[in-house]
Design a protein around this motif. Structure first.
Motif, PDB file in Angstrom:
ATOM      1  N   SER A  61       0.830  -1.217   0.000  1.00 59.38           N
ATOM      2  CA  SER A  61       0.000   0.000   0.000  1.00 59.38           C
ATOM      3  C   SER A  61       0.855   1.254   0.000  1.00 59.38           C
ATOM      4  O   SER A  61       0.405   2.305   0.436  1.00 59.38           O
ATOM      5  CB  SER A  61      -0.922   0.003   1.212  1.00 59.38           C
ATOM      6  OG  SER A  61      -0.154   0.081   2.389  1.00 59.38           O
ATOM      7  N   TYR A  67      -5.371  -0.315  -0.642  1.00 59.41           N
ATOM      8  CA  TYR A  67      -5.389  -1.545  -1.445  1.00 59.41           C
ATOM      9  C   TYR A  67      -6.617  -1.550  -2.343  1.00 59.41           C
ATOM     10  O   TYR A  67      -7.678  -1.062  -1.969  1.00 59.41           O
ATOM     11  CB  TYR A  67      -5.439  -2.768  -0.537  1.00 59.41           C
ATOM     12  CG  TYR A  67      -4.294  -2.852   0.422  1.00 59.41           C
ATOM     13  CD1 TYR A  67      -3.055  -3.336   0.021  1.00 59.41           C
ATOM     14  CD2 TYR A  67      -4.444  -2.462   1.751  1.00 59.41           C
ATOM     15  CE1 TYR A  67      -1.995  -3.417   0.914  1.00 59.41           C
ATOM     16  CE2 TYR A  67      -3.391  -2.542   2.651  1.00 59.41           C
ATOM     17  CZ  TYR A  67      -2.175  -3.016   2.224  1.00 59.41           C
ATOM     18  OH  TYR A  67      -1.132  -3.095   3.112  1.00 59.41           O
ATOM     19  N   LYS A  68      -6.467  -2.174  -3.521  1.00 57.63           N
ATOM     20  CA  LYS A  68      -7.581  -2.215  -4.483  1.00 57.63           C
ATOM     21  C   LYS A  68      -7.536  -3.545  -5.206  1.00 57.63           C
ATOM     22  O   LYS A  68      -6.472  -3.968  -5.673  1.00 57.63           O
ATOM     23  CB  LYS A  68      -7.402  -1.078  -5.503  1.00 57.63           C
ATOM     24  CG  LYS A  68      -8.551  -0.937  -6.451  1.00 57.63           C
ATOM     25  CD  LYS A  68      -9.591   0.006  -5.917  1.00 57.63           C
ATOM     26  CE  LYS A  68     -10.906  -0.079  -6.660  1.00 57.63           C
ATOM     27  NZ  LYS A  68     -11.738  -1.258  -6.295  1.00 57.63           N
ATOM     28  N   TRP A  76     -14.435   5.660  -7.216  1.00 60.70           N
ATOM     29  CA  TRP A  76     -14.005   5.999  -5.847  1.00 60.70           C
ATOM     30  C   TRP A  76     -13.955   7.517  -5.683  1.00 60.70           C
ATOM     31  O   TRP A  76     -14.422   8.062  -4.686  1.00 60.70           O
ATOM     32  CB  TRP A  76     -12.649   5.331  -5.630  1.00 60.70           C
ATOM     33  CG  TRP A  76     -11.986   5.500  -4.311  1.00 60.70           C
ATOM     34  CD1 TRP A  76     -12.333   4.896  -3.130  1.00 60.70           C
ATOM     35  CD2 TRP A  76     -10.819   6.282  -4.033  1.00 60.70           C
ATOM     36  NE1 TRP A  76     -11.449   5.258  -2.147  1.00 60.70           N
ATOM     37  CE2 TRP A  76     -10.502   6.109  -2.675  1.00 60.70           C
ATOM     38  CE3 TRP A  76      -9.999   7.105  -4.804  1.00 60.70           C
ATOM     39  CZ2 TRP A  76      -9.419   6.730  -2.070  1.00 60.70           C
ATOM     40  CZ3 TRP A  76      -8.906   7.722  -4.199  1.00 60.70           C
ATOM     41  CH2 TRP A  76      -8.630   7.535  -2.847  1.00 60.70           C
ATOM     42  N   ASP A  98      -8.871  -0.320   2.001  1.00 54.27           N
ATOM     43  CA  ASP A  98      -8.897  -1.403   1.012  1.00 54.27           C
ATOM     44  C   ASP A  98     -10.284  -1.396   0.389  1.00 54.27           C
ATOM     45  O   ASP A  98     -11.289  -1.435   1.102  1.00 54.27           O
ATOM     46  CB  ASP A  98      -8.610  -2.744   1.719  1.00 54.27           C
ATOM     47  CG  ASP A  98      -8.590  -3.910   0.741  1.00 54.27           C
ATOM     48  OD1 ASP A  98      -8.920  -3.724  -0.442  1.00 54.27           O
ATOM     49  OD2 ASP A  98      -8.264  -5.034   1.186  1.00 54.27           O
ATOM     50  N   PHE A 158      -3.231   3.567  -5.693  1.00 54.36           N
ATOM     51  CA  PHE A 158      -3.689   2.356  -5.020  1.00 54.36           C
ATOM     52  C   PHE A 158      -2.575   1.323  -4.988  1.00 54.36           C
ATOM     53  O   PHE A 158      -1.677   1.331  -5.842  1.00 54.36           O
ATOM     54  CB  PHE A 158      -4.857   1.710  -5.790  1.00 54.36           C
ATOM     55  CG  PHE A 158      -6.155   2.477  -5.781  1.00 54.36           C
ATOM     56  CD1 PHE A 158      -6.674   3.009  -4.606  1.00 54.36           C
ATOM     57  CD2 PHE A 158      -6.885   2.617  -6.964  1.00 54.36           C
ATOM     58  CE1 PHE A 158      -7.891   3.692  -4.614  1.00 54.36           C
ATOM     59  CE2 PHE A 158      -8.097   3.300  -6.976  1.00 54.36           C
ATOM     60  CZ  PHE A 158      -8.602   3.844  -5.799  1.00 54.36           C
ATOM     61  N   TYR A 213     -11.259   3.522 -10.060  1.00 54.89           N
ATOM     62  CA  TYR A 213     -10.662   4.692  -9.405  1.00 54.89           C
ATOM     63  C   TYR A 213     -11.564   5.912  -9.595  1.00 54.89           C
ATOM     64  O   TYR A 213     -11.828   6.658  -8.634  1.00 54.89           O
ATOM     65  CB  TYR A 213      -9.262   4.931  -9.988  1.00 54.89           C
ATOM     66  CG  TYR A 213      -8.651   6.271  -9.657  1.00 54.89           C
ATOM     67  CD1 TYR A 213      -8.459   6.665  -8.331  1.00 54.89           C
ATOM     68  CD2 TYR A 213      -8.250   7.145 -10.673  1.00 54.89           C
ATOM     69  CE1 TYR A 213      -7.903   7.893  -8.036  1.00 54.89           C
ATOM     70  CE2 TYR A 213      -7.685   8.373 -10.375  1.00 54.89           C
ATOM     71  CZ  TYR A 213      -7.514   8.749  -9.058  1.00 54.89           C
ATOM     72  OH  TYR A 213      -6.963   9.967  -8.760  1.00 54.89           O
ATOM     73  N   CYS A 224      -2.100  -1.339 -10.940  1.00 52.33           N
ATOM     74  CA  CYS A 224      -2.409   0.020 -10.444  1.00 52.33           C
ATOM     75  C   CYS A 224      -1.216   0.947 -10.674  1.00 52.33           C
ATOM     76  O   CYS A 224      -1.396   2.121 -11.019  1.00 52.33           O
ATOM     77  CB  CYS A 224      -2.746  -0.023  -8.950  1.00 52.33           C
ATOM     78  SG  CYS A 224      -4.307  -0.840  -8.607  1.00 52.33           S
TER      79      CYS A 224
END
Ligand code: NAD
Length: 433
Positions: A82, A87-88, A370, A159, A120, A367, A113
């Motif tokens: 991370s 985290y993704k 988010w 996460d 991420f 992303y 990522c």
């Protein structure tokens, strides 16, 4: 848990879809890490740190079945690194989910990522269960309990899970609800891939196929190939394959073959891709009205300009790599080319654009989702498409720079971009305490 021969055959097929036959996802991820590190001057201690996940949460998930009995399933969440942000990664419901598979796939997510320069790190998880053996109510209970078991380690800043094999936008909506109920506030940013009505992003579903098409167009430009007149064969006509094929068709390419599990529709003059039902529109109907049907093996070895394997893992192997006639292969599926086949294609000067770049549109629009959730403001579909194109072009340029600087394959160049960003972040942050 009950199992039958159908379920186990399906499990094997699904496993083959994701994991190389010759090595596990974890071995592949570690091999790629070492390979990329060889081209870079990276502190070996950082490479050592990246070989290990930060944490793997293993949980028991008990659920009440519809008949009143109780079954207990094993669930996992692997969080790899991370250093660049939360985290993704996806959560899958599949009988073959294991701790090691989650760790390997979480490492792939770290590289994916980083190559996209998203803030991420990589994660992956799932429950070892066959979702087809659960009713909708049982799936909901499983999801809610699994969410509760992971609640301490997930969250919009910790996460952020997403759908994967066997899970879908509804699963994410239940996760979001379960998490929000326990936290006492509606928290849409805890997961991505939700339905838009509860904070999901427009354009998320078609994003991986769209990025495959965008990267194919950029690769054709790089090799001075006009899309008009470029011939393309696409294996798999699902979310990734159909979206990629239709966009490339719209942009002027000639799609000469598309396939599903039953075989391939072939027309050297070009297929009207809108008239062929995608897997989502009507499963396994690609060849139903076809004049000429060829096998999936024949599709892979067609003499086309561009080949897009977008169905399964491990379809180009040492057995057929010498027969591939395409000049350019763009990986739509995850891991469609084995390591041995990759080496054969390299000696034959066939360019391969890797999965961690080509199909990364999915995590990129995650992303965006988010960001929209945090800002409580939805983007239009046009904005999602515009920003996705910008991000794919930016990632392509970064990979192209390393491709030219190191004179390596496109795959190695993508790993070099990813690893150098991750290593620089570790170097800059240092090791606590
Ligand atoms: P999907 O289920 O929507 O479609 C899969 C397609 O492949 C179907 O047309 C199916 O008939 C075909 N297929 C299945 N078995 C086949 C076989 N043996 N030979 C030829 N064709 C076969 O799947 P999808 O979401 O498009 O995913 C395809 C690949 O892309 C997988 O490797 C997946 O992991 C990867 N991927 C998917 C996403 C995503 O968000 N959908 C993102 C990144 C990578």
């Amino acid at each position: 848990m009950s199992s039958n021969s159908n379920a186990s055959r399906e499990a094997t097929e699904q496993q083959a879809k994701e994991s190389p036959v010759s090595e596990s996802a974890l071995e592949t991820a570690r091999r790629q890490l070492h390979h990329a590190a060889e081209s870079l001057d990276i502190d070996p201690n950082i490479v050592e740190r990246l070989k290990h996940p930060k944490r793997v949460q293993e949980v028991a998930v008990p659920i009440k079945r519809d008949d009143g009995s109780v079954d207990v399933f094993s669930g996992y969440r692997a969080q790899h690194d991370s250093v660049r942000g939360p985290y993704k990664g996806g959560l899958r419901y599949h009988p073959e989910v294991t701790r090691d598979e989650c760790v390997g796939l979480s490492m792939w997510m770290t590289w994916k990522c980083a190559v996209m320069d998203l803030p991420f790190g990589g994660a992956k998880g799932g429950v070892a269960v066959n979702p087809k053996e659960l009713s909708k109510a049982e799936k909901e209970r499983l999801t809610r309990r699994f969410t509760e078991e992971l609640r301490e380690i997930i969250g919009p800043n910790q996460d952020i899970p997403a759908p994967d094999m066997g899970t879908n936008p509804q699963t994410m909506a239940w996760m979001m609800d379960a998490y929000s109920m326990q936290e006492g506030e509606t928290t849409p940013g805890v997961v991505t891939g939700k339905p838009p009505i509860v904070g999901g992003s427009e354009g998320r579903e078609e994003a991986p196929g769209r990025s495959v098409a965008l990267i194919t167009r950029l690769a054709c430009e790089y090799y001075d190939r006009d899309l008009d007149g470029t011939t393309v064969a696409v294996q798999g006509y699902g979310s990734v394959g159909a979206n990629a094929a239709r966009l490339l068709d719209e942009w002027g390419a000639t799609i000469v073959a598309v396939s599903d599990v039953n075989g391939a529709l072939y027309d050297p003059d070009g297929i009207d891709t809108d008239s062929v039902p995608s897997h989502d529109e009507e499963p396994e109907a690609v060849t139903r009205d076809a004049d000429t049907v060829i096998s999936n093996d024949e599709l892979l070895t067609l003499d086309v300009d561009v080949l897009i394997p977008a169905a399964l893992g491990n379809v180009i192997t040492q057995d057929n790599a010498a027969d591939i006639e395409a000049d350019l292969v763009v990986e739509g599926a995850n891991g469609p080319i084995t390591a041995t086949a990759d080496a054969i294609l390299e000696t034959r000067d066939i360019s391969v654009i890797p999965d961690i770049l080509a199909n990364a549109g999915g995590v990129t629009v995650s992303y965006f989702e988010w960001l929209q959730d945090i800002n409580r403001r939805a983007w239009s579909l046009e904005r999602v498409y515009d920003e996705l194109e910008t991000e794919m072009e930016r990632a392509w340029r970064a990979v192209q720079t390393e491709f030219e600087r190191h004179d390596v394959t496109w795959r190695d160049a993508a790993y070099i971009v990813a690893l150098s960003r991750i290593a620089a972040a570790h170097e800059t942050r240092g090791l606590w305490p």
